[in-house]
Scaffold this motif. Structure first.
Motif, PDB file in Angstrom:
ATOM      1  N   ALA A 105       9.698   5.211  10.421  1.00  0.00           N
ATOM      2  CA  ALA A 105       8.659   4.776  11.356  1.00  0.00           C
ATOM      3  C   ALA A 105       9.252   3.917  12.458  1.00  0.00           C
ATOM      4  O   ALA A 105       8.894   4.053  13.635  1.00  0.00           O
ATOM      5  CB  ALA A 105       7.572   4.014  10.610  1.00  0.00           C
ATOM      6  N   TRP A 106      10.178   3.027  12.090  1.00  0.00           N
ATOM      7  CA  TRP A 106      10.764   2.142  13.101  1.00  0.00           C
ATOM      8  C   TRP A 106      11.631   2.922  14.089  1.00  0.00           C
ATOM      9  O   TRP A 106      11.578   2.696  15.292  1.00  0.00           O
ATOM     10  CB  TRP A 106      11.580   1.055  12.408  1.00  0.00           C
ATOM     11  N   TRP A 149      -0.748   5.869  10.486  1.00  0.00           N
ATOM     12  CA  TRP A 149       0.481   6.579  10.884  1.00  0.00           C
ATOM     13  C   TRP A 149       1.522   6.471   9.775  1.00  0.00           C
ATOM     14  O   TRP A 149       2.179   7.457   9.431  1.00  0.00           O
ATOM     15  CB  TRP A 149       0.997   5.980  12.191  1.00  0.00           C
ATOM     16  N   LEU A 150       1.676   5.285   9.207  1.00  0.00           N
ATOM     17  CA  LEU A 150       2.611   5.105   8.102  1.00  0.00           C
ATOM     18  C   LEU A 150       2.210   5.970   6.906  1.00  0.00           C
ATOM     19  O   LEU A 150       3.065   6.550   6.232  1.00  0.00           O
ATOM     20  CB  LEU A 150       2.645   3.634   7.680  1.00  0.00           C
ATOM     21  N   PHE A 151       0.914   6.054   6.663  1.00  0.00           N
ATOM     22  CA  PHE A 151       0.425   6.852   5.546  1.00  0.00           C
ATOM     23  C   PHE A 151       0.727   8.326   5.759  1.00  0.00           C
ATOM     24  O   PHE A 151       1.039   9.049   4.815  1.00  0.00           O
ATOM     25  CB  PHE A 151      -1.082   6.637   5.375  1.00  0.00           C
ATOM     26  N   ARG A 164       2.868  10.530   3.197  1.00  0.00           N
ATOM     27  CA  ARG A 164       2.367  11.768   2.595  1.00  0.00           C
ATOM     28  C   ARG A 164       3.390  12.887   2.739  1.00  0.00           C
ATOM     29  O   ARG A 164       3.683  13.612   1.773  1.00  0.00           O
ATOM     30  CB  ARG A 164       1.052  12.167   3.247  1.00  0.00           C
ATOM     31  N   ASN A 165       3.944  13.034   3.925  1.00  0.00           N
ATOM     32  CA  ASN A 165       4.914  14.105   4.158  1.00  0.00           C
ATOM     33  C   ASN A 165       6.173  13.911   3.327  1.00  0.00           C
ATOM     34  O   ASN A 165       6.744  14.880   2.799  1.00  0.00           O
ATOM     35  CB  ASN A 165       5.261  14.172   5.646  1.00  0.00           C
ATOM     36  N   LEU A 196       0.828  -1.202   0.000  1.00  0.00           N
ATOM     37  CA  LEU A 196       0.000   0.000   0.000  1.00  0.00           C
ATOM     38  C   LEU A 196       0.865   1.255   0.000  1.00  0.00           C
ATOM     39  O   LEU A 196       0.613   2.203  -0.757  1.00  0.00           O
ATOM     40  CB  LEU A 196      -0.923  -0.008   1.218  1.00  0.00           C
ATOM     41  N   ILE A 197       1.898   1.276   0.836  1.00  0.00           N
ATOM     42  CA  ILE A 197       2.787   2.431   0.907  1.00  0.00           C
ATOM     43  C   ILE A 197       3.523   2.625  -0.420  1.00  0.00           C
ATOM     44  O   ILE A 197       3.629   3.746  -0.935  1.00  0.00           O
ATOM     45  CB  ILE A 197       3.792   2.265   2.068  1.00  0.00           C
TER      46      ILE A 197
END
Length: 216
Positions: free
Chosen positions: A94-95, A111-113, A117-118, A69-70
């Motif tokens: 993220a990790w 949160w990953l999304f 986005r940023n 998805l990412i």
């Protein structure tokens, strides 16, 4: 979807290497939703809690669950090389920042999304800043921030739909894609009218929760 590669500067967990685990993405075609089987909600919640605790297997599981998805979001907005790089950057970031993720306040995929986005916006802005050095770059080909958000929302909705129970998913599809009323859906599915309204309400709340967590 690219494999997530460790570097010398990354935590030891990356040295076990997270390999690509590509899985199909849900896509809407007319009134049909093509999906792959979803893991049980309890499994997703377990991954989120383990990720927040920093358990090594959770990073691998998160990449397997959400990596496609990412990457799809990145590829829809960036060229292939940058999409590969940004996908890896998102999971590494993220990790390393997992202490900031709170499963009680939002979903891991949301949160990953948000991180993705940023990163995408940063890359597009950099492309615009450096455009004068690249005569072959057509600025019209670069997505605007509103277009980036729209693409992200469509992907998140498709992913959220994939995670819904089949009955809830069908109610939403009949209402929004086939334009059936609550009563018509109840008759079509042989359900009480109140059950149809309840399924629709719960499904939309779940989708909204996922979208909101992606924009925090």
């Amino acid at each position: 979807m690219p494999p997530l590669s460790p570097t010398a500067a990354d935590p030891p967990q990356f040295r076990n290497a997270i390999h690509s685990a590509r899985q199909p993405l849900s896509v809407c075609h007319g009134s049909r939703l093509h999906t792959v089987p979803s893991p049980e909600p309890a499994s997703i919640h377990s991954i989120e809690k383990a990720f927040a605790r920093g358990e090594e297997q959770a990073l691998r599981a998160a990449y397997k669950q959400h990596g496609n998805l990412i990457y799809t979001y990145c590829r829809r907005t960036l060229n292939e090389d940058r999409a590969n790089d940004v996908t890896q950057e998102v999971f590494i970031s993220a990790w390393k920042g997992r202490h900031r993720f709170d499963p009680a306040k939002g979903t891991l995929v949301g949160w990953l999304f948000s991180i993705t986005r940023n990163r995408i916006i940063d890359n597009v802005r950099a492309e615009r800043r450096h455009s004068e050095r690249r005569a072959n770059l057509d600025l019209a080909e670069l997505p605007t921030e509103s277009e980036i958000d729209a693409i992200g929302n469509r992907l998140m909705i498709a992913d959220a739909m994939r995670s819904l129970p089949d009955r809830t998913k069908r109610v939403i599809m009949l209402h929004y894609f086939d334009d059936l009323t609550h009563r018509q859906i109840a008759e079509r599915m042989s359900l009480p009218l109140g059950t149809v309204k309840s399924l629709l309400r719960r499904g939309l709340l779940q989708i909204r929760h996922l979208l909101e967590s992606a924009h925090e």
